[in-house]
Motif scaffolding. Structure first.
Motif, PDB file in Angstrom:
ATOM      1  N   ILE A  68       0.033  12.924  -1.354  1.00 41.61           N
ATOM      2  CA  ILE A  68       0.364  12.024  -2.437  1.00 41.61           C
ATOM      3  C   ILE A  68       1.704  11.334  -2.228  1.00 41.61           C
ATOM      4  O   ILE A  68       2.077  10.429  -2.991  1.00 41.61           O
ATOM      5  N   ASN A  83      -8.231  10.629  -1.283  1.00 40.02           N
ATOM      6  CA  ASN A  83      -8.406   9.744  -0.121  1.00 40.02           C
ATOM      7  C   ASN A  83      -8.003  10.400   1.197  1.00 40.02           C
ATOM      8  O   ASN A  83      -7.959   9.741   2.239  1.00 40.02           O
ATOM      9  N   ALA A 117       2.651   5.301  -4.699  1.00 43.82           N
ATOM     10  CA  ALA A 117       1.927   6.394  -5.357  1.00 43.82           C
ATOM     11  C   ALA A 117       2.625   6.738  -6.656  1.00 43.82           C
ATOM     12  O   ALA A 117       3.834   6.484  -6.820  1.00 43.82           O
ATOM     13  N   LYS A 133      -5.144  11.772   2.175  1.00 41.29           N
ATOM     14  CA  LYS A 133      -3.727  11.758   2.530  1.00 41.29           C
ATOM     15  C   LYS A 133      -2.925  12.473   1.448  1.00 41.29           C
ATOM     16  O   LYS A 133      -3.370  12.612   0.305  1.00 41.29           O
ATOM     17  N   GLN A 185       0.435   7.204   1.684  1.00 38.20           N
ATOM     18  CA  GLN A 185      -0.617   6.356   1.124  1.00 38.20           C
ATOM     19  C   GLN A 185      -0.716   5.003   1.829  1.00 38.20           C
ATOM     20  O   GLN A 185      -1.699   4.274   1.650  1.00 38.20           O
ATOM     21  N   VAL A 189      -7.586   7.065  -7.178  1.00 38.01           N
ATOM     22  CA  VAL A 189      -6.850   8.185  -6.583  1.00 38.01           C
ATOM     23  C   VAL A 189      -6.922   9.375  -7.536  1.00 38.01           C
ATOM     24  O   VAL A 189      -6.619   9.252  -8.723  1.00 38.01           O
ATOM     25  N   THR A 196      -4.651  14.063  -1.659  1.00 35.66           N
ATOM     26  CA  THR A 196      -5.389  13.327  -2.674  1.00 35.66           C
ATOM     27  C   THR A 196      -6.850  13.168  -2.262  1.00 35.66           C
ATOM     28  O   THR A 196      -7.269  13.573  -1.168  1.00 35.66           O
ATOM     29  N   ALA A 204      -3.921   4.850   3.534  1.00 32.72           N
ATOM     30  CA  ALA A 204      -5.111   5.257   2.779  1.00 32.72           C
ATOM     31  C   ALA A 204      -5.632   4.170   1.846  1.00 32.72           C
ATOM     32  O   ALA A 204      -6.837   4.070   1.627  1.00 32.72           O
ATOM     33  N   LEU A 205      -4.736   3.369   1.289  1.00 28.22           N
ATOM     34  CA  LEU A 205      -5.145   2.396   0.287  1.00 28.22           C
ATOM     35  C   LEU A 205      -5.626   1.098   0.928  1.00 28.22           C
ATOM     36  O   LEU A 205      -5.287   0.782   2.064  1.00 28.22           O
ATOM     37  N   LYS A 257       0.800  -1.224   0.000  1.00 29.02           N
ATOM     38  CA  LYS A 257       0.000   0.000   0.000  1.00 29.02           C
ATOM     39  C   LYS A 257       0.836   1.279   0.000  1.00 29.02           C
ATOM     40  O   LYS A 257       0.295   2.364  -0.238  1.00 29.02           O
TER      41      LYS A 257
END
Length: 653
Positions: free
Chosen positions: A596, A592, A567, A594, A601, A613, A590, A604-605, A564
């Motif tokens: 970039i 989400n 980016a 958070k 990330q 994204v 981004t 976030a992912l 995860k």
């Protein structure tokens, strides 16, 4: 937003309630066409159907731009009948290019994303989420006259159907012309469901959009009076041409902070290929500076304080010219209604620190260069005052030390052509000496701007420039520290075009992998796409999808949640200062929530599913060239493998 009376709110609410056939008062905003005929597929394909989700409101509209429909403002009012600018208050679906709404192919079905109401008439422009290839209608520029025969069209109620699914059209005659409206009489009636539908004028094979259905007595409509004169009041559009043209998609700049910033500084078109003009016998207006075109500030700007400042010194009485680059596009197509406008202020000697001589400063004009090498300056077009568009034709045609507006209709020469470069040119054969001045409020209306870059990695789409290639170790590129191959037998961290072995339906994807070898600091940045002449603006966005794999879904290569911490990264080149920067360190947040940066990330992912994204690049990319798309893994905390997919990379306008 224009003020609305209580009566108007009530009337607009009635329109929404009447769309599926509830009986109401005899004179209401037109909600269908009866007395006409079914329109065959392919005819009047620019007529649109609008439906507000979860309501009984249905209306008609007309496509006037590949991404814009014009309709009656009642069709995009909120539940209380109030019309406001911005996102539609009620989710609205727009269908264009389908004479039969029951069809499942052809045309476009998309969402309305933005409403632009007219300040004083019941008319609104509706921006669509997607562009269509359906040719738009042509808006009339000449007023209708009493006795004119018009074609009325709409998807509304007929004499025997409450909610038709097919487009109907019939004729009517203009019986009266007033400011902002025309009255038309039978044999065609306008009924509920037709609001915003078109009244067309046909002459010599051409079809022009004259007006929109607004209200009618609905004689001949189902559940209404079946006898009497069929009469409707239409909202004129011929005198709204400038408003429509000024609000459909356009490009340009007021040169203020937050608006489109110039892409170049003091850069001539020399070496840029066909049409770019270059420079000959022009030096700097004083020692130590080059010929100039740059973003400046002055309280005397035409609007705000930002402007473009031009200057130079003409050194020859036989041939002198200098063409400066201001903006580079490559993804902007002109249309029949495209108009270039700008304001220019040529300076006199006394108003330019004694740099300008005589009327030299007037020998300047904006120029356009297209991807086929054609240019505005050599087109033979003239502006609104009959002045030829070539800079040499501007000499001595403008008063010094005052602002002049220049407007050039471009469609007759350049419709369908793709714009490459916007330039400012000086050219004069007769005189020597300095020239200096300002340009402000540049705009090209009615354009189609496609994405700056897009790929789903399928056959025929852009493919990576590099495969498994580290992005160097020199800032702003990230290089690699403590990241090894995900397994034995490969040479290093991976980023390459592969196939979707998880069968998510993606087809080709970018596959990333590696092994983190340090619990303190680890990162790997790999180059993917090299871009050329791709400049950011205030609304530019980066979009992509990423699927980080778990251990179970990655042949046991990935560990924990390592996959995860990834980016996409961008490398920017500011051509005005000749400096490089990156996206990952910009602090940009981004979709989400958070930033970039790949390390941000991590939280976030989601593993084993596609994550969408979106990154708003306006603050960091405006005016800068995007020269590279990179991919980064970055995590300080854990060791072990990481692996996943990236797909559907897009840089929007």
């Amino acid at each position: 937003m224009r003020a609305m009376t209580h009566a108007m709110r009530s009337r607009l609410a009635t329109v929404a309630a009447l769309a599926l056939g509830v009986v109401g008062v005899s004179v209401v905003p037109a909600s269908a066409v009866t007395g006409g005929n079914t329109v065959p597929s392919g005819q009047y394909s620019y007529v649109a159907h609008l439906r507000a989700t979860g309501t009984d409101r249905a209306c008609t509209g007309v496509l006037v731009h590949p991404q814009m429909v014009v309709t009656d403002s009642a069709c995009v009012a909120d539940a209380q009948g109030v019309v406001t600018a911005g996102a539609p208050k009620l989710p609205t679906t727009v269908t264009v290019g389908r004479a039969d709404l029951a069809a499942t192919t052809g045309g476009l079905v998309t969402a309305a994303t933005r409403v632009i109401p007219h300040p004083s008439r019941p008319v609104a422009l509706v921006e669509l989420a997607a562009r269509t290839s359906v040719p738009p209608a042509t808006v009339a520029r000449a007023a209708p006259a009493a006795g004119d025969s018009l074609v009325l069209a709409g998807y509304g109620r007929t004499a025997d159907e409450w909610v038709p699914t097919v487009l109907k059209a019939g004729t009517a005659t203009v019986s009266a012309v007033a400011d902002g409206t025309i009255t038309v009489t039978g044999p065609t009636s306008v009924c509920k469901g037709d609001a915003g539908g078109p009244a067309f004028r046909q002459a010599g094979g051409a079809v022009e959009l004259v007006a929109l259905h607004h209200r009618s007595n609905q004689v001949g409509c189902l559940a209404e009076a079946q006898t009497g004169t069929r009469e409707a009041v239409e909202t004129r559009l011929d005198d709204l041409y400038a408003w429509i043209n000024g609000n459909v998609p356009s490009i340009g700049s007021t040169f203020e902070p937050g608006d489109h910033q110039p892409h170049w500084r003091n850069a001539t078109g020399a070496g840029m290929g066909a049409g770019h003009g270059g420079i000959a016998n022009v030096t700097g207006v004083r020692s130590g500076i080059p010929p100039e075109l740059f973003l400046g500030q002055d309280a005397r700007a035409h609007s705000g304080q930002g402007l473009l400042l031009y200057s130079g010194e003409d050194t020859s009485t036989t041939s002198s010219y200098a063409y400066f680059k201001a903006f580079t596009y490559g993804n902007v197509m002109l249309r029949p209604g495209s108009v270039l406008s700008y304001w220019i202020y040529p300076q006199s000697k006394s108003n330019s620190y004694d740099y300008a001589d005589g009327t030299n400063s007037t020998c300047v004009a904006m120029d356009l260069v297209f991807t086929d090498g054609s240019t505005l300056r050599d087109s033979g077009l003239s502006d609104q005052d009959g002045r030829g568009v070539h800079p040499g034709n501007h000499c001595n045609t403008m008063a010094l030390d005052t602002w002049h507006e220049i407007r050039v209709e471009l469609g007759s020469k350049f419709a369908g052509k793709v714009l490459r470069t916007v330039m400012v040119g000086y050219e004069q054969a007769a005189n020597v000496g300095g020239f200096r001045g300002w340009i402000d409020d540049y705009k090209i209306t009615d354009v189609v701007a496609t994405d700056k870059f897009t790929t789903g990695l399928q056959s025929g789409q852009p493919q990576p420039t590099w495969t498994n290639t580290l992005a160097g170790g020199v800032a702003p590129r990230g290089g690699t520290v403590n990241v090894l191959p995900v397994r034995d037998g490969i040479s290093g961290p991976e980023l390459f075009v592969g196939t979707d072995h998880l069968n998510t339906g993606a087809g080709n994807i970018l596959l990333y992998s590696g092994r983190d070898n340090s619990g303190q600091t680890s990162h790997a940045y790999l180059k993917s796409f090299q871009l050329s002449q791709t400049f950011g603006g205030p609304t530019t966005k980066l979009h992509y999808r990423v699927l980080p794999q778990s251990k179970e879904k990655s042949y046991n290569f990935a560990d924990g949640t390592n996959s995860k911490c990834v980016a996409l990264d961008l490398i920017f080149h500011d051509r005005r200062t000749d400096t490089l920067s990156n996206l990952r360190d910009s602090g940009t947040v981004t979709s989400n929530g958070k930033t970039i940066h790949p390390a941000q990330q991590c939280a976030a992912l989601r593993l084993d599913e596609w994550n969408d994204v979106t990154v708003d690049l306006g603050a960091v990319a405006n005016g800068k060239e995007i020269v590279e798309i990179d991919f980064g893994y970055d995590q300080p905390g854990n060791t072990g493998g990481f692996r996943g997919f990236v797909d559907d990379i897009r840089i929007s306008f």
